[in-house]
Design an enzyme around this catalytic site. Structure first.
Site, mmCIF file in Angstrom:
data_model
loop_
_atom_site.group_PDB
_atom_site.id
_atom_site.type_symbol
_atom_site.label_atom_id
_atom_site.label_comp_id
_atom_site.label_asym_id
_atom_site.label_seq_id
_atom_site.Cartn_x
_atom_site.Cartn_y
_atom_site.Cartn_z
ATOM 1 N N ASP A 95 -76.341 14.043 1.819
ATOM 2 C CA ASP A 95 -75.408 15.014 1.851
ATOM 3 C C ASP A 95 -74.158 14.230 0.830
ATOM 4 O OD1 ASP A 95 -73.122 17.309 2.710
ATOM 5 O OD2 ASP A 95 -74.784 17.129 4.311
ATOM 6 N N ASP A 202 -71.276 19.237 -0.444
ATOM 7 C CA ASP A 202 -70.339 19.637 0.389
ATOM 8 C C ASP A 202 -69.215 20.375 -0.429
ATOM 9 O OD1 ASP A 202 -69.930 19.185 3.251
ATOM 10 O OD2 ASP A 202 -67.698 17.992 2.094
ATOM 11 N N GLU A 259 -73.215 23.369 -1.514
ATOM 12 C CA GLU A 259 -71.884 25.028 -0.259
ATOM 13 C C GLU A 259 -71.362 25.506 -0.768
ATOM 14 O OE1 GLU A 259 -70.099 23.838 3.970
ATOM 15 O OE2 GLU A 259 -69.688 22.755 2.643
ATOM 16 N N HIS A 337 -75.231 22.389 10.844
ATOM 17 C CA HIS A 337 -74.573 21.685 11.800
ATOM 18 C C HIS A 337 -73.125 21.852 12.169
ATOM 19 C CE1 HIS A 337 -73.076 20.271 8.431
ATOM 20 N NE2 HIS A 337 -71.965 19.820 7.959
ATOM 21 N N ASP A 338 -72.462 22.881 11.321
ATOM 22 C CA ASP A 338 -71.095 23.822 11.553
ATOM 23 C C ASP A 338 -71.035 25.285 12.270
ATOM 24 O OD1 ASP A 338 -69.944 21.857 9.481
ATOM 25 O OD2 ASP A 338 -70.215 23.139 7.912
HETATM 26 O O1 ISL Z 1 -66.847 24.227 9.726
HETATM 27 C C1 ISL Z 1 -66.439 25.593 9.021
HETATM 28 C C2 ISL Z 1 -66.224 26.436 9.703
HETATM 29 O O2 ISL Z 1 -66.474 25.863 10.851
HETATM 30 C C3 ISL Z 1 -66.067 25.686 7.176
HETATM 31 O O3 ISL Z 1 -65.165 26.546 6.939
HETATM 32 C C4 ISL Z 1 -66.188 24.346 6.589
HETATM 33 O O4 ISL Z 1 -65.345 23.587 7.384
HETATM 34 C C5 ISL Z 1 -66.289 24.566 5.482
HETATM 35 O O5 ISL Z 1 -68.059 25.034 5.364
HETATM 36 C C6 ISL Z 1 -67.023 22.952 4.443
HETATM 37 O O6 ISL Z 1 -67.750 22.171 5.368
HETATM 38 C C7 ISL Z 1 -68.040 20.677 5.081
HETATM 39 O O7 ISL Z 1 -67.315 20.389 5.147
HETATM 40 C C8 ISL Z 1 -66.454 19.400 5.842
HETATM 41 C C9 ISL Z 1 -67.469 19.120 6.936
HETATM 42 O O8 ISL Z 1 -66.300 19.380 8.133
HETATM 43 C C10 ISL Z 1 -68.458 19.939 7.485
HETATM 44 O O9 ISL Z 1 -69.347 19.816 8.625
HETATM 45 C C11 ISL Z 1 -69.438 20.487 6.014
HETATM 46 O O10 ISL Z 1 -70.519 20.611 6.182
HETATM 47 C C12 ISL Z 1 -65.596 18.799 5.128
HETATM 48 O O11 ISL Z 1 -66.144 17.412 4.458
#
Ligand code: ISL
Ligand code: CA
Length: 574
Positions: A95, A202, A259, A337-338
């Site tokens: 990542d 990310d 992403e 994971h989100d």
């Molecule tokens: O998870 C989300 C909403 O609940 C998304 O808006 C998320 O914050 C966004 O996709 C970014 O996610 C990524 O970066 C974040 C991290 O917390 C997430 O786990 C990651 O996937 C900050 O680094």
């Protein structure tokens, strides 16, 4: 390009497998399960951040790109994992989190130390504003993605720094060339030289901001901090930065999946993934996983606020990248994971039968779509959201906690508002994906030692839903996933690369059945999915005209061309 027809298995290190009984998953645990991972029929793994971090956002707050979080293991453990994967023909992605670092990263420590620090400009610092009463105010009214102001006041130098996410995640200043070069060297080349095959990138569209940092209009009068994501996604220089980054990746022939939150129009998405743009190889669009979430705040919504016709429309939107007219490439995924678990969001947990049927049907849906396929740990055994009976204290994620606190504050602790917040979290929170992987029926689902305390509680259903049990059962969700992935591999022209089209049949079926076609080379797939708990008229005779061969079905039953059972799904080759 190995990744085009590939299936990639996503691993969340903290929750996959604990090899030393401290209650936290680790690299050793991942290494020990490579046989299992390979048995699924996947081509690569993607590890969520395993870098050193104070874990305010589960490793998305990195304090040192060139070190591993000690509870997970060491750099040498990762090196060994890379060789072990490669020895088996598995690829491995890490990542790449470079929109921000942790506030404990040495770069930020130096940046915040003085106004004249050599790294001052590596982060985004702005002076305060003062209102009519002389009260200090943040530079603008942007809300961070995790709630509250996107700016934090720093006493040492008397300025604010920007953080699109948690307070402990200061945003790097990509405008500064020296910063960009340090990112490429430390976060990317350090690992590329060790032979990784690529990165999941990310928040790949947030590095460039509107540097005038304008206020946004007030859309939520309950608070000073307003939704501003449209001003920090897809900023003015983002394409320049990504192209520069791609130049680094090219030296190592590494692939990327970016992403891409909040990029909705196909033309904009193509700006990132069109092959001639030479930026990202593919992206995660949010069309499907955002369905049923609150528009302004993700959790301000009732459970299951979606319709099947909306789901179809959003699936179609992500598949348009593959329709042959564009030179883009897509991804197919329902979990990460989100996200909450897909069975809990789009399937059915009412009883064991419907749970199994709907888990397999959703597998069939996503694994029949074009683009690179991503499967999230536990999805292959139909893991579901944490039970509704669990208290809110089981939710550990920074976003969940901040949201619950926000509701508590703005409602003055109103029990009705808090109950609604808890219901929404039970439906959508990021925590659900982070429960320990369910390996067997022993304590803590076999994730950690029996006498250990896992960092998150194992789901109550692990005695029934676990890898060991499903591996022995030819009709299990796990066995279905294996079959599904094998069939997908056998017919790449229709599965990974076919051209998607919705099949609209009878008007009144629209909210019950999802039927789509995938056109390949001189053949096509017909995928028929019943999204209801009751039998539905299938009318397949007319659709198939006696020509289809049944490739996959999620019931053990004989096939009826007239009726579809609850949550039944079928794939025909025509
Ligand atoms: O998870 C989300 C909403 O609940 C998304 O808006 C998320 O914050 C966004 O996709 C970014 O996610 C990524 O970066 C974040 C991290 O917390 C997430 O786990 C990651 O996937 C900050 O680094
Ligand atoms: Ca451990």
């Amino acid at each position: 390009m190995w990744w085009k027809n590939a299936t990639i298995y996503q691993i969340y290190p903290a929750s996959f497998r604990d090899s030393n009984g401290d209650g936290i998953g680790d690299i050793g645990g991942i290494h020990s399960q490579l046989d299992y991972i390979q048995s699924l029929g996947v081509d690569a793994i993607w590890l969520c951040p395993m870098y050193d971090s104070p874990q305010h956002d589960m490793g998305y707050d990195i304090s040192n790109y060139e070190a591993v979080y000690p509870p997970y293991g060491s750099v040498s453990d990762i090196e060994q994992l890379i060789s072990a994967c490669h020895a088996r023909g598995l690829r491995i992605l890490l990542d790449l989190v470079v929109n921000h670092t942790s506030d404990e990263h040495a770069w930020f420590q130096e940046s915040r130390s003085s106004l004249s620090s050599a790294k001052r400009d590596w982060y985004i610092w702005r002076p305060a504003r003062y209102d009519a009463e002389g009260k200090r105010r943040a530079p603008n009214n942007w809300r961070s993605c995790f709630g509250g102001s996107a700016w934090t006041w720093d006493e040492t130098t008397g300025e604010y720094y920007l953080h699109l996410f948690a307070t402990q995640q200061p945003d790097l200043n990509w405008e500064n060339r020296e910063t960009r070069e340090a990112i490429y060297a430390s976060a990317m080349e350090f690992w590329l030289r060790k032979g990784i095959d690529g990165f999941r990138v990310d928040t790949a569209n947030t590095y460039s901001k509107d540097t005038s940092f304008p206020d946004v209009p007030v859309t939520d009068p309950r608070t000073e901090w307003q939704y501003a994501s449209h001003l920090f996604c897809n900023g003015p220089r983002i394409h320049e930065y990504l192209r520069e980054m791609a130049g680094v990746l090219r030296k190592y022939d590494a692939m990327t999946v970016g992403e891409l939150p909040l990029t909705k129009d196909i033309e904009d998405v193509l700006g990132y993934v069109s092959a001639k743009e030479e930026k990202l190889d593919m992206v995660f669009q949010f069309d499907v996983v955002d369905l049923g979430t609150g528009a302004d705040r993700r959790y301000s919504v009732e459970p299951r606020s979606w319709t099947l016709s909306q789901l179809k429309e959003r699936v179609r939107a992500t598949q348009r990248l593959m329709d042959g007219e564009s030179d883009g490439w897509s991804t197919a995924f329902l979990e990460n994971h989100d996200q909450a678990r897909c069975v809990s969001r789009w399937g059915c947990e009412r009883n064991v039968e419907l749970w199994g049927q709907s888990a397999k049907m959703l597998a069939m849906m996503v694994a029949s779509l074009s683009g690179t396929l991503f499967v999230y740990q536990g999805q292959e055994i139909g893991m579901v959201n944490a039970p509704a009976s669990w208290g809110v204290e089981e939710y550990k994620d920074v976003e969940s906690r901040n949201y619950y606190d926000f509701v508590r504050q703005t409602s003055n602790g109103d029990p009705v508002a808090l109950a609604a917040a808890r219901t929404a979290l039970q439906h959508l929170a990021r925590d659900h994906a982070r429960l320990p992987m369910q390996w067997d029926a022993s304590p803590h689902a076999g994730f950690t030692a029996p006498d250990a305390t896992p960092w998150m509680r194992a789901h109550d259903n692990y005695p029934d839903v676990n890898v060991k049990r499903q591996a022995l059962d030819g009709q299990s969700v796990l066995s279905f996933w294996k079959r599904m992935l094998a069939v997908r591999k056998e017919y790449p022209d229709v599965f990974a690369q076919g051209v998607f089209a919705n099949v609209d049949r009878l008007e009144d079926d629209d909210e019950k059945l999802f039927i789509f076609e995938k056109r390949g080379e001189g053949r096509k797939l017909l995928v028929v999915l019943n999204f209801t708990e009751s039998e539905q008229e299938a009318g397949l005779e007319a659709m198939l005209g006696g020509k289809g061969k049944l490739l996959l079905s999620n019931t053990g039953e004989g096939e009826s061309l007239r009726l579809l059972r609850p949550y039944e799904g079928r794939v025909y080759l025509v």
